[in-house]
Write an enzyme that holds these catalytic residues in place. Structure first.
Site, PDB file in Angstrom:
ATOM      1  N   ASP A  45       0.829  -1.140  -0.036  1.00  0.00           N
ATOM      2  CA  ASP A  45       0.038   0.036  -0.100  1.00  0.00           C
ATOM      3  C   ASP A  45       0.846   1.348   0.123  1.00  0.00           C
ATOM      4  OD1 ASP A  45      -1.721  -2.200   0.370  1.00  0.00           O
ATOM      5  OD2 ASP A  45      -3.069  -0.916   1.760  1.00  0.00           O
ATOM      6  N   LYS A  71      -6.870   3.328  -3.519  1.00  0.00           N
ATOM      7  CA  LYS A  71      -7.193   3.198  -1.983  1.00  0.00           C
ATOM      8  C   LYS A  71      -7.301   4.833  -1.565  1.00  0.00           C
ATOM      9  CE  LYS A  71      -5.273   1.834   2.644  1.00  0.00           C
ATOM     10  NZ  LYS A  71      -4.017   1.194   3.188  1.00  0.00           N
ATOM     11  N   LYS A 113     -10.144   0.317  -2.552  1.00  0.00           N
ATOM     12  CA  LYS A 113     -10.066   0.029  -1.153  1.00  0.00           C
ATOM     13  C   LYS A 113     -10.377   1.196  -0.396  1.00  0.00           C
ATOM     14  CE  LYS A 113      -7.123  -1.313   2.823  1.00  0.00           C
ATOM     15  NZ  LYS A 113      -5.638  -1.724   3.234  1.00  0.00           N
TER      16      LYS A 113
END
Lengths: 297, 482, 305
Positions: free
Chosen positions: C142, C205, C241
Site C-alpha cells: 500500500d 485506496k 479499497k
C-alpha cells in the site's frame, strides 16, 4: 376661416408595422370624424393580414429587445418622452380636432410624457424588486427572476387616444416585451402620430406596432393568434372580453383587463403592471460544499 | 475459488398496516363527513395489485354546491375575521400533524398511487408537510410580500389536484390559499383521493373552523361543477394541458382568478463538458422519478453529438440497475403506473415511437404479473419532428436527440408549445447563464434535475400554464392587491 | 508484472468534471437500499472476507502483530463457517512477523510503504522501502502518492513514481493511496485516481487513516466511477479499497451496494474490493451474531485483538 394663401397638405394616417409605415395591405380606409361629424382624415382599416404582419414583426423584434439591458430600455423610453415633448403641439391639434378642449388635451399629453418617464425609470429596477433568492433546504443556489412574456396584443381604450396607448405600451415594453396595439377605433389619429414619435426615438423596429381599424373585425384574429403570448385590454364593455378569453384559452394565453378609471388618472401607473406581463423563472444550481471548510470562515 | 452466489437484495417490504385505510370515505364538507347526495361511491384500487382499497363518495352538483356554500360561510364567518397570526397557527398545526402521521400517509400514498415507498416516505410526505410549514409563516407577513400594496384575500378557492403527487399537490394548493385568508374546496384526482381524505382528517384534528377546508371527491364532472360555480372566486388547477384549456375557456368572462399548472416536455441538455456521471443520474431522476408521472419530467434528452454514444451507453448501463416492481418494497426504484388507462397511453406512445422509426430500448427487468408496470424505456435516434419528442407521455419513456451547437439546442428546446422545465449540464458558468436566460421555461435546473422546495416558485411558460406555486411568488395567485 | 514502463500521457487528465452535490445525492441513494434477511447475512460475510485488518502505529510490536494475526484467523470461533479477513496490513518492519503468524492460511500480508503516511521522501528511499516490504514477503503493497507534487501540478512525477513503485513490487499487488482528505475536491480525486490507474495501480485506496476525512461514500463513488470508465475503455479491472472511517456494518453494506450498482457483481470479491479497517470486523460479527441469535449483542463477547 381666413383666406388661405396656399392649399394645405393633408396627412395620410398609416399604420406602423416593423418600423415601417405601410398602408393596410387590404387597401381599405375609414373616415375619422370630428365631434361635429365632419370627416377630418382617413385611417387605415387594418385587416387580419396586418395583424399577422405586426405579430411577426413583434416576434422578430422580441429577442433583441428582451436582451437589451434594462438601462438601455430605460434610455429609449426616456427618448420617446423627449421626442413626444417636441411634438406636443401636433398632438394637441390632433386631439382637439377630435373634440378635446385645449386644457384636456394638454393634460393628456403631459400625463403621457410623464408616464413614459415613470416607466423609463422602472426598466432597470423592477427586476430587483420582484426577484428573490430562495433559501432551499438543499445544497443548491436558487433564484427567481421576472422575464418578459414575449409578444403582447393590446387593445386601446376609448376616450384616451394618446394616454391609453402609452399606458398600455410603456409597462409592456419596459419589461422587455414587444407589442401590437390596436388603437382606439374612433380616435386613432394621436396613436398614429405617436408611432412617428416612436420611429424617431431609437425604438428598434417591430418593438411597438400600431394598427388602426375596427376592433370587432380584429379582436378575434388577435385573441386566436397562437404567437401572441398575452393580451391586455381595458375593463370597458367593448371589446367582448368573454370572447377574447375563450379564444385565448385555446393556447393558454395570459389575459388581463386593466382598470380604465385607475389607469387614465394621474398616478395610474405601477410596477405591478409591468409584472402582469412577466413570467417568473426559477434557476437551481448545486453549491459545492467541501467537508471541513465549514469552520474556515 | 468456488463459484459464489450472486449478492442480491432480499425483499424489503414495508408493512401495509400503518395505512389504516377505511372501507369507505364520505365527503368532507363543513367540518363533517357527509354522505353524497348522489348516494354513489367509486372504488379506489391499488395499481400495483389491482385490489380494491376503499370506496369513495362521488360528489354531484348538489354536493359541490354544499361544499362551496360551506366555504363561503366559513370565509365570512371565521376565516376573514380571525387574525392572520391565528390563521398561521392553524396551518402550523396541520404541518405538525402531517409530520406525526408521516408513516401512515406515506404507506397510503404508495398503496393508492403506485409510487415507490422510498419516494412517498422521503419526498412526497415530508415536502408536503414542509409546504404547510412554509406558508404558515407567511400568514401574518403579507404586508411585506407586496411592496406598497395591501394583499386582500379573494374568498373561496376551488382547487383541483392531479394523481401524480396527490398529497403534495394538495399541500401546494391548500397551504398558500389558507395563509392568504381564503377558504378552500378541493377535489383530488379520482384515482388517488386517499391521502387527501386523510388530510381532511388532519384538518379536522387541527380544529380548523368548519368549512374552511372542504374535500369533495369525484371525477372530472365534479371538477367541472366546482370550476363553474358562481361563488368560487379563484380556481387553481394542476393537470393536463387539455383540461386546463377547457377550464380556462369555461371561466371566460368571469371574475375568477385562475392558476394553471399543466403539462410539459422538459428538455434536459447535456453538453460535452458536463459532469457526465452526475448528468446520467440527473437524466435518470429527470425521467424515471415517480414512473415519469411528472409534469416537469426531463422527457426530451438533448446530448451533444460528440459524446452521444458514450453517454447513451452509460445511461443504458445505469438504468439496468433500476429495480422495477412492488412499490411497497423499500428497494423499488420504479413502482406501478398509476392506472390501467395511463399504462395504455404510455404503451400507445411506445408503439408510435417504434412506428416513427426511433430506436427502442428497454431494460430486461422482470415485471410483476399483476398490476400496471412499464420497464424504463429509451428511444434513440429521435428527431424533433417525431411525436414522441413533442407530446407529453407522462411515463418512464425518454426520447433522446442530439445537437451540435448552443444556439441549435436552445432553438430546439424552445421548439415546443410547453415551457415548464429544462435541465442544463455543463461545466461552463457563462453557458449556463446564457441558456437559462434563453430557454423559455419556468424552472431551470442547472447541473441537477427534478428538485422541489417550498421556498422555490414552480410553474410554467406558454401552454404549461401560468401562475406560480411555492415561494414568495406563490402568494400572488391567492390575493387581490389594493 | 513485467513489460514496458508506462509513459505519462497528459491526455488522461481530460476527464469529465465532477459535480459534488450530484455525487452526494447519488451516494445517499445507496444508503436507501434496505438490506434485510438472507441478503444481509450474505452481505455481512462478504464484508468480513474483504477486510484488511490493520495496525499502523509507531508503537506496533511483534506481540501486537501476532495478536492481530490470531484475530484474523479466528474472527469469532463461536460462529462456525465464518470467512477469514482478506489481509493483515502492517508497516514493512512487521511484515516478517505477520507472514510467519499467518503461515498456512490464505490471509495475505499487506505492507504500507513509500514513506507512509506523508510520502515526503525521495524516490530512492521509497523504492528501498517497497523492496524491504516485498523481500520480507508482503503479498500486497500500500503506497502513498506524493500529494505535494500532485498539488504542485507535477502529475508526470506522481505518475512516474507510482510506475516505479509498481515495478519494484514484483509480484505483490500494488494499492495506491490517494489520501483524498488532502486532495481538496472530488475533481482532484478523479484526477489522482486516473493517474494512479494509468501508472499501473492494482488497487486504488482512499486514505492512510491518519488524516480526517478518510473514506466517504462520495469519494469512493468517484473512484469507482474512474475504475469503471477505465474498465470500459481498456477491459482491465482495478480494485478499490476505502480505508478509515468505516466502522459500522450498515455502512459497509452500503459500500457493497455502491460497488454492485456501479461496477457490478464481479467486483464483489476480496480480489477487487477491500475495506481498510480495524474496528469494522467486530461490528459485523455482532450483527452476524444478532442475525443468528435474534437478540442484540454486547462488545464484551467479541475479542478486540
Amino acid at each position: 376661416m381666413t383666406q388661405q394663401s396656399r392649399l394645405a397638405i393633408w396627412k395620410t394616417y398609416k399604420i406602423y408595422i416593423g418600423g415601417q409605415f405601410p398602408r393596410t395591405e387590404s387597401g381599405r380606409s375609414y373616415a375619422i370624424k370630428n365631434s361635429a361629424g365632419k370627416t377630418i382624415a382617413n385611417a387605415c382599416q387594418s385587416s387580419r393580414k396586418d395583424v399577422r404582419d405586426a405579430v411577426s414583426a413583434a416576434r422578430s423584434a422580441w429577442g433583441g429587445w428582451n436582451n437589451r439591458s434594462g438601462f438601455n430600455r430605460g434610455q429609449i423610453l426616456y427618448r420617446i418622452a423627449e421626442m413626444l415633448e417636441g411634438r406636443k403641439k401636433q398632438l394637441k391639434d390632433e386631439l382637439m380636432a377630435q373634440g378635446y378642449t385645449a386644457t384636456v388635451a394638454t393634460r393628456e399629453i403631459n400625463l403621457s410624457i410623464d408616464r413614459l418617464i415613470y416607466y423609463a425609470g422602472w426598466c432597470d429596477k423592477y427586476q430587483a424588486l420582484f426577484s428573490s433568492v430562495n433559501p432551499v433546504a438543499s445544497a443548491h443556489y436558487n433564484f427567481s427572476v421576472p422575464e418578459s412574456m414575449g409578444v403582447v396584443g393590446m387593445l386601446a381604450p376609448t376616450n384616451a387616444p394618446l394616454l391609453g396607448v402609452i399606458s398600455l405600451m410603456a409597462p409592456c415594453i419596459a419589461g422587455g416585451n414587444t407589442c401590437l396595439i390596436l388603437a382606439d377605433q374612433e380616435k386613432p389619429l394621436a396613436a398614429v402620430s405617436f408611432a412617428e414619435v416612436l420611429h424617431s426615438a431609437d425604438v428598434p423596429n417591430g418593438v411597438v406596432n400600431i394598427l388602426t381599424g375596427y376592433q370587432q373585425e380584429l379582436t378575434d384574429w388577435i385573441s386566436t393568434h397562437m404567437d401572441i403570448n398575452a393580451i391586455v385590454c381595458f375593463d370597458q364593455e367593448k371589446p367582448d372580453w368573454q370572447k377574447i378569453q375563450e379564444n385565448g384559452a385555446g393556447h393558454v394565453k395570459r389575459m388581463f383587463r386593466w382598470n380604465t378609471q385607475q389607469l387614465l388618472r394621474a398616478g395610474g401607473q405601477s410596477p405591478y403592471l409591468i409584472m402582469d406581463l412577466q413570467e417568473i423563472k426559477t434557476t437551481w444550481h448545486p453549491i459545492q460544499t467541501i467537508a471541513g471548510s465549514g469552520g474556515a470562515y | 475459488m468456488a463459484k459464489k452466489k450472486k449478492w442480491e437484495y432480499s425483499p424489503a417490504p414495508e408493512s401495509k398496516q400503518p395505512a389504516a385505510i377505511a372501507g369507505r370515505y364520505e365527503l368532507f364538507i363543513n367540518g363533517k363527513w357527509q354522505k353524497p347526495s348522489s348516494g354513489t361511491y367509486f372504488n379506489s384500487i391499488n395499481p400495483a395489485t389491482e385490489e380494491k382499497l376503499s370506496e369513495i363518495a362521488t360528489a354531484n352538483e348538489t354536493d359541490v354546491n354544499k361544499a362551496v356554500q360551506a366555504a363561503k360561510q366559513a370565509y365570512e364567518k371565521y376565516w376573514k375575521k380571525i387574525s392572520p397570526t391565528e390563521r398561521g397557527k392553524y396551518i402550523f398545526r396541520i404541518a405538525r400533524i402531517m409530520q406525526e402521521r408521516a408513516r401512515e400517509l406515506a404507506v397510503t400514498e404508495t398503496l393508492d398511487g403506485g409510487k415507490p415507498i422510498r419516494e412517498s416516505r422521503d419526498f412526497d410526505i415530508p415536502t408536503a408537510a414542509n409546504h404547510f410549514f412554509y406558508y404558515a409563516g407567511w400568514a401574518d407577513k403579507l404586508d411585506f410580500a407586496f411592496p406598497n400594496k395591501k394583499a386582500n384575500s379573494l374568498g373561496v378557492a376551488g382547487q383541483i389536484t392531479p394523481w401524480n403527487f396527490p398529497l403534495l399537490m394538495a399541500a401546494w394548493k391548500i397551504a398558500p390559499a389558507l395563509a392568504t385568508g381564503n377558504t378552500v374546496v378541493l377535489k383530488p384526482a379520482e384515482t388517488t383521493s386517499l391521502t387527501t381524505l386523510k388530510l381532511a382528517e388532519i384538518i379536522q384534528e387541527a380544529e380548523l373552523p368548519p368549512g374552511v377546508v372542504n374535500i369533495i371527491t369525484g371525477d372530472g364532472q365534479t371538477g367541472a361543477w366546482l370550476t363553474k360555480h358562481n361563488d368560487v372566486n379563484k380556481i387553481a388547477f394542476t393537470g393536463s394541458t387539455e383540461v386546463g384549456k377547457i377550464i380556462q375557456r369555461s371561466l371566460a368572462g368571469s371574475q375568477k382568478k385562475l392558476t394553471l399548472e399543466l403539462g410539459g416536455k422538459g428538455a434536459n441538455i447535456i453538453f460535452e463538458d458536463a459532469p457526465i456521471d452526475q448528468a446520467v443520474e440527473g437524466v435518470v431522476n429527470g425521467i424515471f422519478f415517480n414512473q415519469g408521472h411528472v409534469c416537469c419530467a426531463g422527457s426530451r434528452l438533448y446530448v451533444q453529438e460528440s459524446i452521444a454514444k458514450k453517454f447513451i451507453q452509460k445511461l443504458k448501463d445505469r438504468i439496468g440497475t433500476l429495480l422495477v416492481g412492488d412499490p411497497m418494497d423499500k428497494n423499488t426504484d420504479i413502482g406501478a403506473i398509476n392506472s390501467a388507462q395511463q399504462l395504455k397511453t404510455i404503451q400507445a406512445y411506445i408503439k408510435i415511437g417504434k412506428a416513427e422509426g426511433a430506436t427502442f430500448f428497454e431494460t430486461d427487468c422482470v415485471l410483476p404479473k399483476k398490476g400496471f408496470f412499464c420497464r424504463p424505456t429509451l428511444f434513440t435516434n429521435v428527431a424533433q419532428s417525431n411525436r414522441i419528442a413533442q407530446e407529453e407521455i407522462f411515463g418512464p419513456v425518454l426520447s433522446i436527440l442530439t445537437f451540435r451547437t448552443d444556439d441549435e439546442v436552445i432553438e430546439k428546446a424552445n421548439n415546443s408549445p410547453y415551457g415548464l422545465s429544462a435541465g442544463i449540464w455543463t461545466d461552463k458558468g457563462a453557458r449556463i447563464f446564457n441558456l437559462s436566460k434563453r430557454i423559455r421555461a419556468g424552472v431551470i435546473w442547472a447541473n441537477t434535475y427534478n428538485l422541489f422546495d417550498p421556498t422555490s416558485p414552480f410553474g410554467g411558460y406558454k401552454e404549461s400554464g401560468f401562475g406560480r406555486e411555492g415561494g414568495l411568488q406563490g402568494l400572488h395567485p391567492y390575493v387581490q392587491l389594493s | 508484472m513485467t513489460g514496458k514502463k508506462p509513459v505519462f500521457n497528459p491526455q488522461i487528465l481530460n476527464h469529465p468534471p465532477v459535480e459534488q452535490t450530484g455525487v452526494e445525492e447519488r451516494s445517499v441513494r445507496f444508503t436507501k437500499r434496505s438490506i434485510k434477511g438472507p441478503s444481509k447475512m450474505q452481505g455481512l460475510e462478504l464484508v468480513l472476507s474483504m477486510i484488511d485488518l490493520t495496525t499502523l502505529e509507531g508503537k506496533d510490536t511483534p506481540g501486537k502483530v501476532n495478536q492481530l494475526c490470531t484475530k484474523a484467523k479466528h474472527l469469532h470461533d463461536h460462529i462456525p463457517g465464518l470467512p477469514t479477513v482478506a489481509a493483515i496490513c502492517v508497516y514493512p518492519s512487521m511484515v516478517s512477523v505477520a507472514k510467519k503468524a499467518l503461515e498456512g492460511t490464505k490471509i495475505n500480508v499487506a505492507s504500507v510503504a513509500t514513506a507512509f503516511p506523508s510520502g515526503q521522501s525521495s524516490l530512492r528511499i521509497k523504492l528501498a522501502d517497497t523492496r524491504l516490504a516485498v523481500e520480507q514477503g508482503a503479498d500486497e503493497v500500500d503506497m502513498v502518492i506524493s500529494r505535494g507534487k500532485f498539488h504542485a501540478g507535477e502529475y508526470a512525477y506522481v505518475f512516474d513514481e507510482i510506475a516505479a513503485v509498481k515495478a519494484a513490487c514484483d509480484k505483490a499487488r500494488l494499492k495506491v493511496i490517494l489520501e483524498t482528505g488532502e486532495l481538496g475536491t472530488l475533481d482532484q480525486v478523479r484526477k489522482a485516481s486516473t493517474i494512479a490507474i494509468a501508472a499501473g495501480a492494482d488497487f486504488i485506496k482512499t486514505s492512510t487513516g491518519k488524516i480526517q476525512s478518510a473514506a466517504t461514500l462520495p469519494v469512493t463513488l468517484v473512484m469507482l466511477e474512474t475504475i469503471r470508465d477505465h474498465f470500459q475503455k481498456t477491459g482491465k479491472k482495478v480494485g478499490m479499497k476505502p480505508a478509515g472511517g468505516i466502522s459500522k456494518s450498515k455502512l459497509a453494506l452500503h459500500y457493497l451496494v455502491m460497488v454492485k450498482e456501479t461496477l457490478g457483481d464481479v467486483w464483489l470479491d476480496k480480489h477487487w474490493f477491500r475495506f481498510g479497517a480495524s474496528s469494522l470486523a467486530n461490528d459485523v460479527l455482532m450483527q452476524v451474531a444478532k442475525e443468528k441469535a435474534g437478540n442484540y449483542q454486547s462488545p464484551n463477547y467479541f475479542s478486540i485483538d
